[in-house]
Design a protein around this motif. Structure first.
Motif, PDB file in Angstrom:
ATOM      1  N   GLU A   1       9.157  18.449  -9.261  1.00 49.24           N
ATOM      2  CA  GLU A   1       9.816  19.283 -10.261  1.00 49.24           C
ATOM      3  C   GLU A   1      11.307  19.388  -9.955  1.00 49.24           C
ATOM      4  O   GLU A   1      11.698  19.569  -8.801  1.00 49.24           O
ATOM      5  CB  GLU A   1       9.221  20.686 -10.277  1.00 49.24           C
ATOM      6  CG  GLU A   1       7.883  20.773 -10.941  1.00 49.24           C
ATOM      7  CD  GLU A   1       7.439  22.218 -11.099  1.00 49.24           C
ATOM      8  OE1 GLU A   1       8.258  23.076 -11.471  1.00 49.24           O
ATOM      9  OE2 GLU A   1       6.264  22.457 -10.834  1.00 49.24           O
ATOM     10  N   SER A   2      12.131  19.289 -10.999  1.00 45.15           N
ATOM     11  CA  SER A   2      13.579  19.333 -10.808  1.00 45.15           C
ATOM     12  C   SER A   2      14.029  20.641 -10.165  1.00 45.15           C
ATOM     13  O   SER A   2      14.989  20.655  -9.395  1.00 45.15           O
ATOM     14  CB  SER A   2      14.304  19.090 -12.126  1.00 45.15           C
ATOM     15  OG  SER A   2      14.009  20.116 -13.046  1.00 45.15           O
ATOM     16  N   SER A   3      13.340  21.754 -10.451  1.00 48.57           N
ATOM     17  CA  SER A   3      13.720  23.032  -9.842  1.00 48.57           C
ATOM     18  C   SER A   3      13.506  23.001  -8.324  1.00 48.57           C
ATOM     19  O   SER A   3      14.241  23.652  -7.571  1.00 48.57           O
ATOM     20  CB  SER A   3      12.939  24.180 -10.468  1.00 48.57           C
ATOM     21  OG  SER A   3      11.548  24.017 -10.257  1.00 48.57           O
TER      22      SER A   3
END
Length: 56
Positions: free
Chosen positions: A8-10
């Motif tokens: 996930e980019s987060s």
């Protein structure tokens, strides 16, 4: 051919290179240090291996 699990980019935004402290970006099945592209860390089954002595 199985696709590469994406992190996930987060999560990628908070991860840092253990050697340089720089941000990382995902390239296929590796995380790459932005400040030094020779520092690459493998992703195995969606889990990055961020060990200072384990970069490829």
């Amino acid at each position: 051919m199985p696709s590469t699990p994406s992190i996930e980019s987060s999560i990628v935004q908070i991860l840092r290179c253990p050697a340089t402290g720089s941000r990382l970006r995902q390239e296929g099945d590796e995380l790459v240090a932005v400040s030094d592209e020779s520092r690459r860390y493998p992703i195995d089954k969606g889990v990055p291996t961020l060990l200072k002595d384990h970069y490829s």
